[in-house]
Design a protein around this motif. Structure first.
Motif, PDB file in Angstrom:
ATOM      1  N   ALA A 289       0.837  -1.356   0.036  1.00 12.03           N
ATOM      2  CA  ALA A 289      -0.073   0.078  -0.102  1.00 12.03           C
ATOM      3  C   ALA A 289       0.872   1.327  -0.010  1.00 12.03           C
ATOM      4  CB  ALA A 289      -0.963  -0.163   1.148  1.00 12.03           C
ATOM      5  N   GLU A 290       0.341   2.265  -0.520  1.00 12.16           N
ATOM      6  CA  GLU A 290       1.044   3.531  -0.604  1.00 12.16           C
ATOM      7  C   GLU A 290       0.391   4.543   0.354  1.00 12.16           C
ATOM      8  OE1 GLU A 290       1.477   4.979  -5.327  1.00 12.16           O
ATOM      9  OE2 GLU A 290      -0.473   3.723  -4.903  1.00 12.16           O
ATOM     10  N   CYS A 291       1.087   4.421   1.571  1.00 10.41           N
ATOM     11  CA  CYS A 291       0.810   4.896   2.653  1.00 10.41           C
ATOM     12  C   CYS A 291       1.874   5.491   3.656  1.00 10.41           C
ATOM     13  CB  CYS A 291      -0.119   3.955   3.683  1.00 10.41           C
ATOM     14  SG  CYS A 291      -1.708   3.596   3.078  1.00 10.41           S
ATOM     15  N   PRO A 292       1.630   6.237   4.478  1.00 10.73           N
ATOM     16  CA  PRO A 292       2.746   6.814   5.469  1.00 10.73           C
ATOM     17  C   PRO A 292       3.117   5.542   6.333  1.00 10.73           C
ATOM     18  CG  PRO A 292       0.519   7.796   6.373  1.00 10.73           C
ATOM     19  CD  PRO A 292       0.362   7.020   4.658  1.00 10.73           C
ATOM     20  N   THR A 293       4.226   5.683   6.833  1.00 12.08           N
ATOM     21  CA  THR A 293       4.731   4.237   7.493  1.00 12.08           C
ATOM     22  C   THR A 293       4.172   4.025   8.986  1.00 12.08           C
ATOM     23  OG1 THR A 293       6.570   5.711   8.442  1.00 12.08           O
ATOM     24  CG2 THR A 293       7.136   4.467   6.188  1.00 12.08           C
ATOM     25  N   ASP A 294       3.612   5.010   9.394  1.00 14.08           N
ATOM     26  CA  ASP A 294       3.065   4.875  10.717  1.00 14.08           C
ATOM     27  C   ASP A 294       1.617   4.710  10.579  1.00 14.08           C
ATOM     28  OD1 ASP A 294       2.712   7.403  10.107  1.00 14.08           O
ATOM     29  OD2 ASP A 294       3.231   8.390  11.875  1.00 14.08           O
ATOM     30  N   LEU A 295       0.753   4.303   9.744  1.00 11.49           N
ATOM     31  CA  LEU A 295      -0.520   3.973   9.355  1.00 11.49           C
ATOM     32  C   LEU A 295      -0.503   2.481   8.897  1.00 11.49           C
ATOM     33  CD1 LEU A 295      -3.348   5.643   9.615  1.00 11.49           C
ATOM     34  CD2 LEU A 295      -2.913   5.951   7.013  1.00 11.49           C
ATOM     35  N   THR A 296      -1.831   1.902   9.437  1.00 11.51           N
ATOM     36  CA  THR A 296      -2.017   0.548   9.271  1.00 11.51           C
ATOM     37  C   THR A 296      -2.614   0.577   7.753  1.00 11.51           C
ATOM     38  OG1 THR A 296      -2.251  -0.012  11.675  1.00 11.51           O
ATOM     39  CG2 THR A 296      -3.176  -1.337  10.143  1.00 11.51           C
ATOM     40  N   CYS A 297      -2.139  -0.200   6.857  1.00  8.01           N
ATOM     41  CA  CYS A 297      -2.618  -0.173   5.479  1.00  8.01           C
ATOM     42  C   CYS A 297      -2.460  -1.598   4.974  1.00  8.01           C
ATOM     43  CB  CYS A 297      -2.052   1.067   4.506  1.00  8.01           C
ATOM     44  SG  CYS A 297      -1.987   2.709   5.006  1.00  8.01           S
ATOM     45  N   THR A 298      -3.361  -1.950   4.257  1.00  7.54           N
ATOM     46  CA  THR A 298      -3.126  -3.121   3.425  1.00  7.54           C
ATOM     47  C   THR A 298      -3.483  -2.735   1.786  1.00  7.54           C
ATOM     48  OG1 THR A 298      -5.432  -3.667   3.705  1.00  7.54           O
ATOM     49  CG2 THR A 298      -3.500  -4.821   5.267  1.00  7.54           C
ATOM     50  N   PHE A 299      -3.244  -3.733   0.913  1.00  6.78           N
ATOM     51  CA  PHE A 299      -3.468  -3.400  -0.470  1.00  6.78           C
ATOM     52  C   PHE A 299      -4.400  -4.415  -0.986  1.00  6.78           C
ATOM     53  CE2 PHE A 299      -3.005  -3.703  -5.005  1.00  6.78           C
ATOM     54  CZ  PHE A 299      -3.506  -2.393  -5.609  1.00  6.78           C
ATOM     55  N   VAL A 300      -5.552  -4.236  -1.405  1.00  4.13           N
ATOM     56  CA  VAL A 300      -6.572  -5.250  -1.952  1.00  4.13           C
ATOM     57  C   VAL A 300      -7.037  -4.779  -3.323  1.00  4.13           C
ATOM     58  CG1 VAL A 300      -8.650  -6.656  -2.033  1.00  4.13           C
ATOM     59  CG2 VAL A 300      -7.372  -6.178   0.216  1.00  4.13           C
ATOM     60  N   PRO A 301      -6.640  -5.278  -4.571  1.00  2.34           N
ATOM     61  CA  PRO A 301      -6.588  -4.575  -5.723  1.00  2.34           C
ATOM     62  C   PRO A 301      -8.258  -4.495  -6.144  1.00  2.34           C
ATOM     63  CG  PRO A 301      -5.629  -6.761  -6.211  1.00  2.34           C
ATOM     64  CD  PRO A 301      -5.479  -6.298  -4.753  1.00  2.34           C
ATOM     65  N   ALA A 302      -8.769  -3.554  -6.673  1.00  7.28           N
ATOM     66  CA  ALA A 302     -10.056  -3.549  -7.261  1.00  7.28           C
ATOM     67  C   ALA A 302      -9.974  -4.326  -8.558  1.00  7.28           C
ATOM     68  CB  ALA A 302     -10.297  -2.110  -7.688  1.00  7.28           C
ATOM     69  N   ALA A 303     -11.197  -4.501  -9.127  1.00  6.18           N
ATOM     70  CA  ALA A 303     -11.221  -5.366 -10.340  1.00  6.18           C
ATOM     71  C   ALA A 303     -10.844  -4.578 -11.480  1.00  6.18           C
ATOM     72  CB  ALA A 303     -12.649  -5.752 -10.524  1.00  6.18           C
ATOM     73  N   TYR A 304      -9.909  -5.141 -12.521  1.00  3.22           N
ATOM     74  CA  TYR A 304      -9.781  -4.507 -13.847  1.00  3.22           C
ATOM     75  C   TYR A 304      -9.989  -5.608 -15.006  1.00  3.22           C
ATOM     76  CZ  TYR A 304      -8.057  -1.921 -17.791  1.00  3.22           C
ATOM     77  OH  TYR A 304      -7.919  -1.404 -18.974  1.00  3.22           O
ATOM     78  N   ALA A 305     -11.364  -5.637 -15.409  1.00  2.00           N
ATOM     79  CA  ALA A 305     -11.591  -6.842 -16.016  1.00  2.00           C
ATOM     80  C   ALA A 305     -13.074  -6.503 -16.993  1.00  2.00           C
ATOM     81  CB  ALA A 305     -12.278  -7.853 -15.052  1.00  2.00           C
ATOM     82  N   TRP A 306     -12.923  -7.139 -17.994  1.00  2.00           N
ATOM     83  CA  TRP A 306     -14.042  -7.074 -19.114  1.00  2.00           C
ATOM     84  C   TRP A 306     -15.423  -7.522 -18.566  1.00  2.00           C
ATOM     85  CZ3 TRP A 306     -11.569  -7.728 -24.660  1.00  2.00           C
ATOM     86  CH2 TRP A 306     -11.974  -6.747 -25.448  1.00  2.00           C
ATOM     87  N   ASN A 307     -16.495  -6.730 -18.986  1.00  2.00           N
ATOM     88  CA  ASN A 307     -17.682  -7.330 -18.537  1.00  2.00           C
ATOM     89  C   ASN A 307     -18.223  -7.981 -20.073  1.00  2.00           C
ATOM     90  OD1 ASN A 307     -17.992  -6.912 -15.895  1.00  2.00           O
ATOM     91  ND2 ASN A 307     -18.180  -4.767 -16.285  1.00  2.00           N
ATOM     92  N   ASN A 308     -17.894  -7.237 -21.184  1.00  2.00           N
ATOM     93  CA  ASN A 308     -18.525  -7.477 -22.262  1.00  2.00           C
ATOM     94  C   ASN A 308     -17.625  -7.381 -23.386  1.00  2.00           C
ATOM     95  OD1 ASN A 308     -19.990  -8.054 -24.788  1.00  2.00           O
ATOM     96  ND2 ASN A 308     -21.524  -6.259 -24.484  1.00  2.00           N
ATOM     97  N   THR A 309     -16.869  -8.360 -23.973  1.00  2.00           N
ATOM     98  CA  THR A 309     -15.913  -8.371 -24.778  1.00  2.00           C
ATOM     99  C   THR A 309     -16.220  -7.588 -26.452  1.00  2.00           C
ATOM    100  OG1 THR A 309     -16.237 -10.473 -25.592  1.00  2.00           O
ATOM    101  CG2 THR A 309     -14.791 -10.430 -24.087  1.00  2.00           C
ATOM    102  N   ALA A 310     -17.547  -7.426 -26.410  1.00  2.00           N
ATOM    103  CA  ALA A 310     -17.994  -6.936 -27.634  1.00  2.00           C
ATOM    104  C   ALA A 310     -18.012  -5.359 -27.598  1.00  2.00           C
ATOM    105  CB  ALA A 310     -19.190  -7.350 -28.313  1.00  2.00           C
ATOM    106  N   ASP A 311     -17.702  -5.089 -26.176  1.00  2.00           N
ATOM    107  CA  ASP A 311     -17.708  -3.408 -26.016  1.00  2.00           C
ATOM    108  C   ASP A 311     -16.630  -3.055 -25.316  1.00  2.00           C
ATOM    109  OD1 ASP A 311     -18.359  -0.906 -25.402  1.00  2.00           O
ATOM    110  OD2 ASP A 311     -20.407  -1.494 -24.618  1.00  2.00           O
ATOM    111  N   ALA A 312     -15.782  -2.097 -25.871  1.00  2.00           N
ATOM    112  CA  ALA A 312     -14.529  -1.812 -25.466  1.00  2.00           C
ATOM    113  C   ALA A 312     -14.815  -0.963 -24.095  1.00  2.00           C
ATOM    114  CB  ALA A 312     -13.619  -1.020 -26.479  1.00  2.00           C
TER     115      ALA A 312
END
Length: 624
Positions: free
Chosen positions: A227-250
């Motif tokens: 995670a991009e956080c200050p060192t004295d802050l409790t942070c984790t990284f969980v990626p949001a989705a980056y995915a196609w829902n309909n391959t016929a539509d960009a």
């Protein structure tokens, strides 16, 4: 709450409900009487310097430490004997499980604060302090001298329990860290010692800076990971989705756009404060579903201020409902429901959020002011203006937040502008919450907004807005007639104890006690001009390069004026904005000119127009 990439879609909202990220929106009956229409209670109560001096001497606690402890928790305010949302009383914020603020709507308040207080007697500091000073708890709630004594006794008792005999101010750090843990936050101790080194002052009390105080040993932080956080802050990284829902539509994909900000020309100018309108876990899960069509860079949990990053700051999250703002901002979600805001907006959340924003501000050189640290309710939806969001809502304490960001409220300078600044703790206008089942009065509670009227009297009608179907109600979601703390407006007139501001093309009246004079720059229409006001600053269709856009919509987005201004109206100038559009489609679609910044020839001024910041062409106005 975050918005769909271009529009706040009904389908996305329905999915959020199904995922458990949105809490049901049934309003509860009023739990305490609201003040009469137009009435605003204004009270202020502070301890005296003698209270701190006497308590420090009685319990052998350094007076600067006692002052810093109180300032970090309450800014030395008693709030007229009322408890905070976290159940804390008085300038020492002595907590009681019976004092947690009532929900404004019912069914949406997290039980974590109350449960934590009741399950751990150490967190019920009001009862503990009362026992230490030999006074009933009821007296410590309202007697400021006894409240300060109770806080000093707690610090001394915590040192005794820990077997610590502090010899210097720095030696008190582990004591403060242990005791501040009882408030449910891991960052309070650091804030207290930052206050010690910087000093603090108000009209009645002064804490001299202690620059020689050694930097305290910081608390260990786990789970920072990627995670991009200050060192004295409790942070984790969980990626949001980056995915196609309909391959016929960009254009049918979720939930953000890869970018390389700021190197790609998308300067990061703003930070947008949201609430999730539901649970922390449900929001994190929803951002991992590409059919959500929404995301934010960070999500902060109410109970302990833990931070989860979900989109890299270099990438464009879909959170603001305005593509100009999305492309140039970082979005931070705060677990909560706006109508129940104060019960979700915990001390731990405020402190974690402020620490994160300070870090991002330093990294990207974002000014710490209300022109650049925005609420989602400051942003106009550029696809459907009437669906613009109103979170984090009127119960978010902007003054407290900026005190944490900057170490104090910015100095006010006389000028042609005013800043909205009601006394949050005692500003309690009558508000309602309306949904499909009807309207219900909300409990009287601290509020960041003031009601605007058409004339300088308390029984005058509230300010209307034809673009919003009329407006002029005290519904919490009706932002036609409410000005929020920290926002700046040009003065349009004064009479008696009333001030008029230019607001959405009209003169709006409010009590002079709710504003502070401010310096700054304004814009006004050129003589004889009818100046269009826009929700975004976009290039003209003719300025788009050949081959864009691909997918839907099949034509470049265009702007339509939402309002017009003329005559002697003036508005605060926030910044200069070029006409631009970050063109992006799903990477695997291989569309031409993907991730292109389209820049137009025109420039725009972003202005504080009404509840929202809006845009006018620089060629249409004069800068004063």
């Amino acid at each position: 709450m975050t918005a769909y990439r271009y529009l706040a879609g009904a389908a996305a909202l329905a999915g959020l409900v199904a995922a458990g990220a949105i809490v049901a929106t049934t309003a509860s009956a009023q739990t305490e009487p609201a003040p009469p229409a137009g009435a605003v209670t204004r009270l202020a109560h502070e301890p005296t310097a003698a209270d701190f001096t006497a308590a420090a001497r009685e319990f052998a606690v350094p007076e600067p430490l006692l002052l810093a402890y109180s300032y970090a928790l309450t800014r030395w305010q008693d709030h007229a004997g009322l408890p905070s949302a976290q159940g804390g009383y008085g300038p020492m914020h002595l907590t009681s499980p019976d004092a947690v603020a009532p929900s404004g709507r019912g069914g949406g308040r997290p039980d974590t604060v109350t449960t934590r207080l009741r399950s751990d007697p150490a967190r019920n500091t009001l009862a503990r302090a009362a026992g230490l000073v030999g006074q009933p708890a009821s007296r410590l709630r309202t007697d400021l001298t006894q409240n300060v004594r109770g806080g000093a006794a707690l610090l001394a008792d915590e040192a005794r329990r820990a077997g610590i005999r502090p010899g210097t101010l720095a030696d008190w750090y582990p004591v403060v860290a242990r005791l501040s843990g009882a408030s449910g936050t891991t960052t309070l101790a650091d804030d207290i010692f930052d206050t010690l080194r910087a000093g603090a002052t108000d009209a009645r009390l002064r804490l001299a800076a202690q620059p020689g105080t050694a930097a305290p040993r910081r608390l260990a932080v786990a789970g920072a990971g990627q995670a991009e956080c200050p060192t004295d802050l409790t942070c984790t990284f969980v990626p949001a989705a980056y995915a196609w829902n309909n391959t016929a539509d960009a254009n049918d994909y979720g939930n953000y756009d890869p970018a390389n900000r700021p190197a790609d020309g998308n300067k990061i100018r703003y930070i947008v404060i949201h609430d999730t309108e539901g649970s922390f876990d449900g929001t994190v899960q929803w951002f991992q579903n590409p059919a959500a069509y929404t995301s934010a860079h960070y999500v902060i949990r109410s109970s302990d201020g833990a931070v989860t990053q979900m989109v890299r700051t270099k990438d464009v999250a879909w959170h603001a409902g305005n593509w100009n703002i999305n492309a140039e901002s970082i979005g931070i979600e705060h677990e909560g429901v706006a109508v129940d805001g104060a019960t979700w907006y915990t001390d731990a959340m405020y402190r974690s959020s402020a620490k994160l924003v300070r870090y991002l501000s330093a990294r990207y050189r974002i000014p710490l002011d209300r022109q650049h640290i925005l609420g989602h309710d400051d942003v106009a939806n550029d696809g459907n203006y009437t669906t613009s969001h109103w979170d984090p809502g009127p119960f978010w304490d902007w003054d407290r937040y900026f005190s944490l960001l900057r170490g104090g409220v910015e100095a006010q300078t006389a000028g042609k502008l005013v800043t909205i600044r009601p006394k949050f703790a005692t500003n309690r206008p009558p508000l309602r919450y309306c949904d499909s089942s009807g309207c219900r009065d909300l409990p009287a509670q601290p509020t960041n907004a003031v009601l605007l009227r058409t004339e300088p009297r308390d029984d005058a009608p509230l300010l209307p807005d034809a673009q919003l179907g009329g407006g002029a109600t005290n519904d919490i979601a009706d932002w036609s007639d409410k000005a929020v703390a920290g926002r700046g407006y040009a003065v349009a007139g004064r009479t008696g104890d009333w001030t008029a501001i230019w607001y959405g093309g009209q003169k709006a009246w409010l009590h002079t006690a709710d504003v502070r004079p401010a310096a700054g720059t304004t814009v006004r229409p050129k003589p004889g001009a009818q100046v269009p006001v826009f929700a975004a600053a976009l290039p003209e269709p003719s300025e788009w390069p050949a081959g864009t856009p691909a997918g839907q919509p099949s034509t470049p987005p265009t702007m339509k004026a939402v309002y017009t201004i003329s005559g002697d109206q003036r508005y605060q100038l926030a910044d200069l904005q070029r006409a631009e559009y970050y063109y992006a489609r799903f990477d695997d679609a291989n569309v031409p000119l993907n991730h292109t910044m389209v820049v137009g020839a025109a420039s725009y001024y972003r202005i504080s127009f009404n509840h929202r910041y809006m845009y006018v062409r620089s060629s249409d106005v004069t800068v004063d």
